[in-house]
Design an enzyme around this catalytic site. Structure first.
Site, short mmCIF file in Angstrom:
data_model
loop_
_atom_site.label_atom_id
_atom_site.label_comp_id
_atom_site.label_asym_id
_atom_site.label_seq_id
_atom_site.Cartn_x
_atom_site.Cartn_y
_atom_site.Cartn_z
N HIS A 262 -36.41 18.82 2.42
CA HIS A 262 -37.02 19.28 3.65
C HIS A 262 -36.73 18.43 4.74
CE1 HIS A 262 -40.40 20.92 6.01
NE2 HIS A 262 -40.24 20.08 6.77
N GLU A 263 -36.68 17.22 4.96
CA GLU A 263 -36.42 16.67 6.21
C GLU A 263 -34.81 16.57 6.18
OE1 GLU A 263 -38.35 16.10 8.19
OE2 GLU A 263 -40.33 15.85 7.02
N GLU A 292 -38.11 24.38 11.52
CA GLU A 292 -38.75 24.34 10.38
C GLU A 292 -38.08 25.48 9.35
OE1 GLU A 292 -40.90 22.30 9.24
OE2 GLU A 292 -41.03 21.26 11.04
#
Length: 500
Positions: A262-263, A292
């Site tokens: 995700h990051e 996001e």
């Protein structure tokens, strides 16, 4: 005023911002706990200095001068001017002492939040949170333009142009669609076996696996790093310094591995904004929702894909040192996509995740529009979790204290996660029209996906608005149906639901 003078002022502002980003990263990764009060003073000083320059005479002069002379600016200068003007108009009326007080309160609140988490006691955070909310409300009185509600002021800062009226409609469609899918899975589906998920996998094994994965996805470790923190985040200090963090659990590999994937999406975005925008405010993501969209594309669209895991599973088993050798791929993949109501947002499955965001959105909206008070928060939080997900926190750590955002004054941020998920699904739908997504994920070269995203999203930075990016990339504005269609196809397949 010449463009060179304007850009030189923006460079100094950017250098200040880099220092603040670096200190924030340090405070969440390695700073000694006892240093909190000293650090809050430094943070307050630097934020005050930045605020003074960003709303000062040189910026005012530039805004006035170039208002009728934007043809004297280059493409980079024009993009920077639009952003600087917007920030100036937002903040120039805010008294410096108010902004300094806000910065100091936010810095102190992180320490209070950390202590409250350790004690699982909201009371230890309540006063600091109340200060953050009080000062944010004070800022709103200076920042409010023609928005219909106080919360719209906050929302617009993270997602320019978005309103609660639009979000209420989009989130209602999303919530109802997810509830329908969940009801169908419960009535007609066959739940996969996920009993193996909590088998031991060393932190070293997890790190070895996920570092390889995010490099394949396009993250450049020569311009980044990975560190430990309480709550995962990514920070782009400059074009060549984009840092990731995560937390590890050796009996829950999904936490660390999917956290880094995700990051890593955030990091890949920051590393691929066109370098010509460096040292200006254009060299940042278009909005938190667009940001996001890139992290959730990595985590949920790619990280939720059967072909991705079929390719990666042999290496995963190697890194797990035999822990999953008796689990065949089909069982492993279906187990990964097991859907169950949970209490922790960052550990939620990809079907229920938007419900966690909608809960936070509704609470923040009620809080800033005066419908609930700080002391009501734990009870309201627990009630909404029971209503939407059928689970109830047993303590404040797995409830109201789980997220770092409020300690950082990031009110209005949470909707960006759900917006990002919807943007990601819409981008995915369009990407598949020109790229054989499944084939790329079965191959040894993932670069076509990263290159498409860079061409359509990354390179623009803030030179385009979120709506401009999505419209240009997909041919239409935000449409929640793409996410619902994606989730239905994925989960009906995993749960072996036969459609009539």
């Amino acid at each position: 005023m010449k463009e060179a003078e304007f850009l030189a002022e923006l460079k100094e502002l950017d250098l200040l911002k880099q220092a603040m980003y670096l200190l924030d990263w340090d405070s969440q990764t390695g700073m000694p706990e006892a240093a909190q009060d000293y650090r809050s003073e430094v943070d307050s000083y630097l934020n005050g200095l930045y605020f003074e320059r960003a709303t000062g005479p040189k910026i005012n002069e530039a805004i006035t001068y170039f208002a009728e002379r934007q043809d004297e600016l280059s493409e980079v200068g024009q993009a920077a001017y639009r952003i600087v003007k917007r920030e100036y108009e937002l903040n120039h009326g805010v008294p410096k002492k108010v902004m300094a007080a806000y910065s100091q309160a936010v810095s102190k609140a992180h320490g209070a939040w950390s202590k409250a988490r350790k004690a699982k006691d909201f009371e230890l955070f309540k006063e600091a949170l109340a200060d953050n909310i009080r000062l944010t409300k004070e800022l709103i009185t200076y920042q409010r333009k023609d928005q219909s509600t106080a919360y719209d002021v906050l929302l617009d800062q993270y997602e320019p142009g978005m309103t609660t009226k639009e979000l209420d409609s989009v989130f209602a469609t999303l919530r109802e669609g997810i509830m329908d899918i969940r009801h169908t899975l419960a009535a007609k589906g066959t739940a996969p076996d996920n009993s193996f998920i909590h088998r031991y996998m060393s932190r070293q094994g997890q790190e070895k696996f996920v570092k390889s994965v995010i490099q394949q996805l396009g993250y450049d470790f020569s311009r980044g790093r990975l560190d430990d923190t309480i709550h995962p985040f990514a920070t782009g200090i400059n074009h060549n310094d984009v840092r990731l963090t995560t937390r590890w659990n050796e009996t829950d590999f999904m936490m660390g591995i999917f956290g880094v994937i995700h990051e890593g999406g955030h990091g890949i975005y920051e590393q691929n904004i066109a370098e010509k925008y460096e040292l200006t405010p254009v060299h940042e993501g278009a909005s938190m929702g667009i940001h996001e969209s890139q992290s959730l594309f990595n985590e949920l669209i790619i990280g939720g894909n059967r072909n991705f895991w079929e390719k990666q599973y042999p290496f995963f088993k190697e890194c797990a040192e035999g822990a999953f050798d008796d689990i065949d791929f089909e069982t492993f993949y279906r187990g990964l996509k097991y859907s169950k109501s949970s209490l922790i947002r960052i550990e939620a499955d990809s079907l229920t995740y938007p419900l966690h965001i909608i809960i936070r959105y509704e609470i923040e909206k009620e809080l800033f529009n005066g419908e609930i008070q700080v002391e009501d928060l734990p009870a309201v939080w627990n009630q909404k979790y029971e209503e939407y997900l059928g689970v109830r926190p047993q303590n404040d750590l797995e409830g109201i204290l789980q997220d770092v955002h409020w300690s950082g004054g990031m009110f209005g941020y949470f909707p960006s996660y759900a917006l990002g998920y919807m943007y990601a699904a819409q981008l995915y739908h369009t990407m598949k029209e020109t790229i054989d997504f499944a084939e790329v994920l079965r191959s040894d070269d993932y670069s076509p996906i990263r290159l498409w995203l860079t061409e359509q999203v990354h390179r623009f930075g803030q030179s385009k608005t979120p709506s401009e990016i999505i419209l240009a990339a997909t041919g239409e504005s935000l449409n929640p149906r793409y996410l619902l269609d994606y989730l239905q196809e994925l989960y009906f397949n995993v749960y072996q639901v036969e459609e009539n």
